[in-house]
Design a protein around this motif. Structure first.
Motif, PDB file in Angstrom:
ATOM      1  N   LEU B 292     -36.430 -21.293 -32.923  1.00 12.80           N
ATOM      2  CA  LEU B 292     -37.022 -20.991 -31.417  1.00 12.80           C
ATOM      3  C   LEU B 292     -35.971 -20.026 -30.794  1.00 12.80           C
ATOM      4  N   ALA B 293     -34.816 -20.098 -30.826  1.00 12.35           N
ATOM      5  CA  ALA B 293     -33.861 -19.368 -30.145  1.00 12.35           C
ATOM      6  C   ALA B 293     -33.820 -17.811 -30.827  1.00 12.35           C
ATOM      7  N   ILE B 294     -33.718 -17.732 -32.222  1.00 16.56           N
ATOM      8  CA  ILE B 294     -33.706 -16.563 -32.825  1.00 16.56           C
ATOM      9  C   ILE B 294     -35.095 -15.634 -32.674  1.00 16.56           C
ATOM     10  N   THR B 295     -36.377 -16.409 -32.511  1.00 17.06           N
ATOM     11  CA  THR B 295     -37.520 -15.636 -32.144  1.00 17.06           C
ATOM     12  C   THR B 295     -37.479 -15.184 -30.855  1.00 17.06           C
ATOM     13  N   ALA B 296     -37.089 -16.078 -30.175  1.00 16.46           N
ATOM     14  CA  ALA B 296     -36.890 -15.829 -28.694  1.00 16.46           C
ATOM     15  C   ALA B 296     -36.146 -14.386 -28.281  1.00 16.46           C
ATOM     16  N   LEU B 297     -35.074 -14.372 -28.933  1.00 17.73           N
ATOM     17  CA  LEU B 297     -33.970 -13.487 -28.952  1.00 17.73           C
ATOM     18  C   LEU B 297     -34.804 -12.086 -29.395  1.00 17.73           C
ATOM     19  N   GLN B 298     -35.457 -12.301 -30.394  1.00 18.06           N
ATOM     20  CA  GLN B 298     -36.209 -11.037 -31.054  1.00 18.06           C
ATOM     21  C   GLN B 298     -37.323 -10.545 -30.096  1.00 18.06           C
ATOM     22  N   TRP B 299     -38.068 -11.476 -29.464  1.00 14.72           N
ATOM     23  CA  TRP B 299     -39.131 -11.043 -28.473  1.00 14.72           C
ATOM     24  C   TRP B 299     -38.482 -10.521 -27.395  1.00 14.72           C
ATOM     25  N   ILE B 300     -37.475 -10.967 -26.834  1.00 13.16           N
ATOM     26  CA  ILE B 300     -36.534 -10.529 -25.785  1.00 13.16           C
ATOM     27  C   ILE B 300     -36.109  -8.848 -26.003  1.00 13.16           C
ATOM     28  N   SER B 301     -35.579  -8.924 -27.000  1.00 10.68           N
ATOM     29  CA  SER B 301     -34.749  -7.618 -27.700  1.00 10.68           C
ATOM     30  C   SER B 301     -36.017  -6.468 -27.934  1.00 10.68           C
ATOM     31  N   GLN B 302     -37.066  -6.946 -28.501  1.00  9.33           N
ATOM     32  CA  GLN B 302     -37.928  -5.925 -28.857  1.00  9.33           C
ATOM     33  C   GLN B 302     -38.378  -4.867 -27.688  1.00  9.33           C
ATOM     34  N   LYS B 303     -38.231  -4.995 -26.489  1.00 12.06           N
ATOM     35  CA  LYS B 303     -38.762  -4.042 -25.563  1.00 12.06           C
ATOM     36  C   LYS B 303     -37.598  -2.967 -25.476  1.00 12.06           C
ATOM     37  N   PHE B 304     -36.526  -3.281 -26.201  1.00 13.93           N
ATOM     38  CA  PHE B 304     -35.476  -2.031 -26.120  1.00 13.93           C
ATOM     39  C   PHE B 304     -35.450  -1.327 -27.407  1.00 13.93           C
TER      40      PHE B 304
END
Lengths: 454, 308
Positions: B292-304
């Motif tokens: 969950l944490a890794i996926t959330a991190l990826q979703w947050i970071s994707q916009k950059f």
């Protein structure tokens, strides 16, 4: 209107599905109390008559064809009992069998009798409360267990199963190779001499090399000098961790010496290729193996591994000259009654018969003290595929001179202990840590498990 | 105005009716799947969550469930095997980016610079369509410590003590990762290939006219326009990586000395060999939180970094 119709359909579909789930859940939950409620009064009312037909479900990992004749013989003697066989594995694989047993029990199958391959599986399931204590039933029959069986299955004062087969350990030798090397079949020997034999039996090189011996991956092969002790022969005895002991040191050094002298199949090959002891021995890749009674029958060859050479038998080596050879812990199969079984008395009668007279019908070495050894050997030879490949003299010597040491039934967490122990010894044999570190870490690791299970 | 109201009502009525009908049909079509998800996924998940706070073995029946609060989780963080397995999981994640880089390079080469690209795609896709067990057994033999072709090759090159691969605690995990990369290469390759096809050719034409080198074309056109593909592969790759079980079970059984054990394998061992369902459930919960944490991190970071 249409909408209502649709809702009706949807709701009824949902209801059916839910009811289905609910029903099956309710079934599994209620099955035992309900049916026991309905059958228990009958049983108590009519049990003196014993005319009531009873069906007993027996679970074993042996192929059905092997066990059916025995069950039929029992049914012939007891017309009111029907035995239903539940085959746990179609290949005789006891590990897979135990997994299936667990799943069957978990899904609410009404099993009555279950066989367990070895003390570890037995104590684990007894510890979980799956097996019913037999103390009362044994008291009712008025027998002393130690007079009947050579294995004591007591766990903390309770007996949850009867000993079925007897397994103690000995050494299988490839007699053809032995003769070629000019060696006699040993009747009295030490581990020192075992290594010496292994060295002399090692020949060839490359993929066709014959190694003197093969040690399997089981924890017992890391404690060879411990399991040939008459007392305190387990990793943990009465709560005391037994790693920092001369016996374990000797076991590990024995193994490491065989590895370094390249007279045992390398451990790296063993684990990376997932070698099996049967194939290693019967393909003459290894000339000697330490193994147990279950291999007596196999020595005469099986369809998968036909015997192409004569097999001789030698007793378990001793730790030093002067100590008796042939001592080894006595393990075996156990047979118990499930706690949920509704026919405890009938099931008990059956397992008593099976573990004594029933045993005589198949070629197994029984834990029953009254077994006729000569008859057993004769019948082994009779049923073997190639009877002339079994050296009967040495087999008789080994069986008659075996000194089965009373097995202290392992704690319920034996599996975890063995896992932790194997992990450390693996690091030792793969040269990742020295002997002292191994002993220290294993001692600590096992102590932790003992403490956690207090 | 007063007249307009019924008019609109009348006008919307059939469409609303139709919409309802469509909804109904929609639910009817999704229904079986939805039921399946609820019964076989959602309920077991909730059950497993509850079990993680209990001491229970699945063979003993529901009446023996014992709630012990957070004890399982406390024990987990003192459990060497579990911590080692969790650590291995994170080391194994390295296989995902490494595999993706190789797949991208191969995809570019295959789609632009070779004859019969289809044949190459099939070749690289082969391990993916083979059974994991078969692949594992083949590599078991290739990696044979004494007589295997891999070590035969290494010793032919003059290496005295080639590693024992799967039987060496230091090399077992890298060996497994190597296989994972090799097995998953085909899928990443095909998806990258599709991504490459989607990049308009006129961008490259314009760049060539402007005198851009191949490398700067790759860096400024190919890479940025492939970021959605990369993102997709990263998310699925990491999730898949965490679930790796079959390969480890067949190849090494988590050994030697737990060097290739991962959380899922440790969970299997605890639940089905040691029969500790409650404790195993708490392992799954940790795994769930990690994912969950890794996926959330990826979703947050994707916009950059992801350009659509």
């Amino acid at each position: 209107m249409k909408k209502n119709m649709f809702m009706l359909v949807l709701i009824s579909v949902l209801l059916v599905v839910l009811a289905g789930c609910g029903n099956s859940a309710a079934n599994t939950n209620n099955a035992s109390p309900n049916s026991s409620a309905s059958s228990a009064p009958e049983a108590t009312e009519e049990s003196p008559a014993t005319a009531e037909p009873v069906t007993i479900k027996v679970a074993h990992w042996s192929p059905e064809a092997d066990i059916t004749p025995i069950l039929e013989a029992y049914e012939a003697q007891h017309p009111n009992v029907t035995l239903e066989y539940v085959e746990l594995s179609d290949s005789g694989d006891s590990v897979a069998g135990m997994k299936k047993l667990d799943l069957l029990v978990a899904s609410g199958e009404d099993l009555d009798v279950a066989f367990m391959p070895g003390a570890t599986d037995y104590s684990q399931r007894a510890g979980l409360g799956l097996m019913t204590p037999l103390n009362d039933l044994i008291a009712k029959e008025a027998i002393t267990l130690s007079d009947e069986y050579s294995i004591d299955p007591t766990i903390d004062g309770n007996i949850y199963a009867l000993p079925d087969t007897l397994e103690n350990y000995f050494v299988l030798l490839n007699k053809d190779k032995l003769d070629a090397a000019g060696l006699a079949v040993p009747t009295e020997w030490t581990w020192e001499e075992y290594l010496d034999y292994a060295k002399k039996l090692t020949s060839g090189s490359g993929p066709s090399k014959t190694y003197g011996t093969y040690f399997h991956t089981w924890a017992m092969y890391w404690e060879l000098a411990l399991i040939n002790q008459a007392k305190n022969n387990n990793l943990v005895n009465e709560g005391k961790v037994n790693i920092d002991s001369p016996e374990i040191r000797q076991s590990l050094e024995l193994r490491s010496k065989a590895e370094q002298d390249q007279i045992a199949v390398p451990y790296a090959d063993t684990i990376s290729q997932k070698l099996a002891y049967r194939s290693e021995y019967f393909t003459q890749h290894a000339a000697m193996i330490v193994t147990g009674n279950w291999m007596i029958g196999s020595a005469g060859g099986s369809e998968e591994f036909p015997a192409t050479f004569t097999t001789a038998f030698a007793p378990m080596p001793s730790n030093a000259t002067g100590q008796p050879s042939g001592v080894s812990i006595a393990n075996g199969n156990y047979v118990g009654i499930l706690d949920k079984s509704k026919h405890q008395q009938e099931a008990y009668d059956f397992i008593r018969w099976y573990s004594t007279e029933g045993e005589q019908m198949q070629n197994v070495y029984s834990a029953w003290k009254k077994q006729d050894v000569d008859k057993f050997i004769a019948s082994v030879k009779e049923t073997a595929l190639s009877p002339d490949k079994i050296d009967a003299d040495s087999l008789a010597f080994v069986i008659k001179n075996a000194l089965p040491a009373p097995l202290s039934v392992p704690p319920t967490y034996q599996g975890e202990l063995e896992e932790a122990f194997t992990k450390e010894t693996e690091l030792y044999i793969l040269k990742q840590q020295d002997l002292e570190t191994t002993i220290k870490n294993a001692q600590q690791g096992l102590q932790k498990i003992v403490d956690a299970n207090k | 105005m007063t007249l307009a109201v019924p008019k609109t009502l009348q006008a919307t009525k059939p469409s609303r009716k139709r919409r309802r009908k469509e909804m109904r049909m929609g639910y009817l079509f999704v229904g079986p799947m939805l039921l399946g998800v609820i019964i076989f996924t959602l309920i077991p998940m909730i059950f497993s969550f509850t079990l993680s706070f209990t001491k229970w073995s699945f063979v003993t029946g529901f009446d023996k469930i014992k709630f012990i609060g957070l004890d399982n989780f406390r024990a987990l963080f003192q459990d060497d095997v579990f911590l080692k397995s969790l650590g291995n999981n994170f080391i194994m994640l390295l296989a995902v980016p490494v595999g993706m880089v190789i797949a991208l390079l191969l995809a570019v080469v295959i789609s632009n610079h070779v004859y019969a690209p289809g044949a190459f795609k099939v070749i690289y896709f082969m391990p993916q369509i083979s059974s994991v067990v078969a692949v594992a057994v083949v590599w078991q033999v290739l990696f044979h410590p004494s007589y295997g072709p891999v070590n035969g090759f290494l010793s032919a090159l003059g290496m005295d003590n080639p590693p024992k691969w799967l039987a060496d605690p230091n090399f077992a995990l890298p060996s497994v990762m190597l296989l994972m990369i090799w097995i998953d290469l085909g899928v990443s390759l095909i998806i990258y290939n599709a991504g490459l096809k989607n990049i308009p050719a006129d961008l490259y034409e314009a760049a060539t006219l402007d005198g851009a080198t191949k490398w700067s074309q790759f860096r400024s056109i190919t890479l940025p326009l492939l970021t959605p593909t990369t993102f997709f592969l990263l998310v699925t790759g990491i999730i898949g990586n965490f679930k790796s079980f079959a390969l480890i079970k067949v190849l090494t059984d988590g050994g030697p000395a737990h060097s290739t054990s991962v959380v899922v394998y440790d969970m299997y061992q605890t639940a089905f060999v040691d029969l500790q369902t409650g404790y195993a459930s708490s392992m799954v919960m940790i795994l769930f939180l990690c994912l969950l944490a890794i996926t959330a991190l990826q979703w947050i970071s994707q916009k950059f970094w992801v350009n659509y």
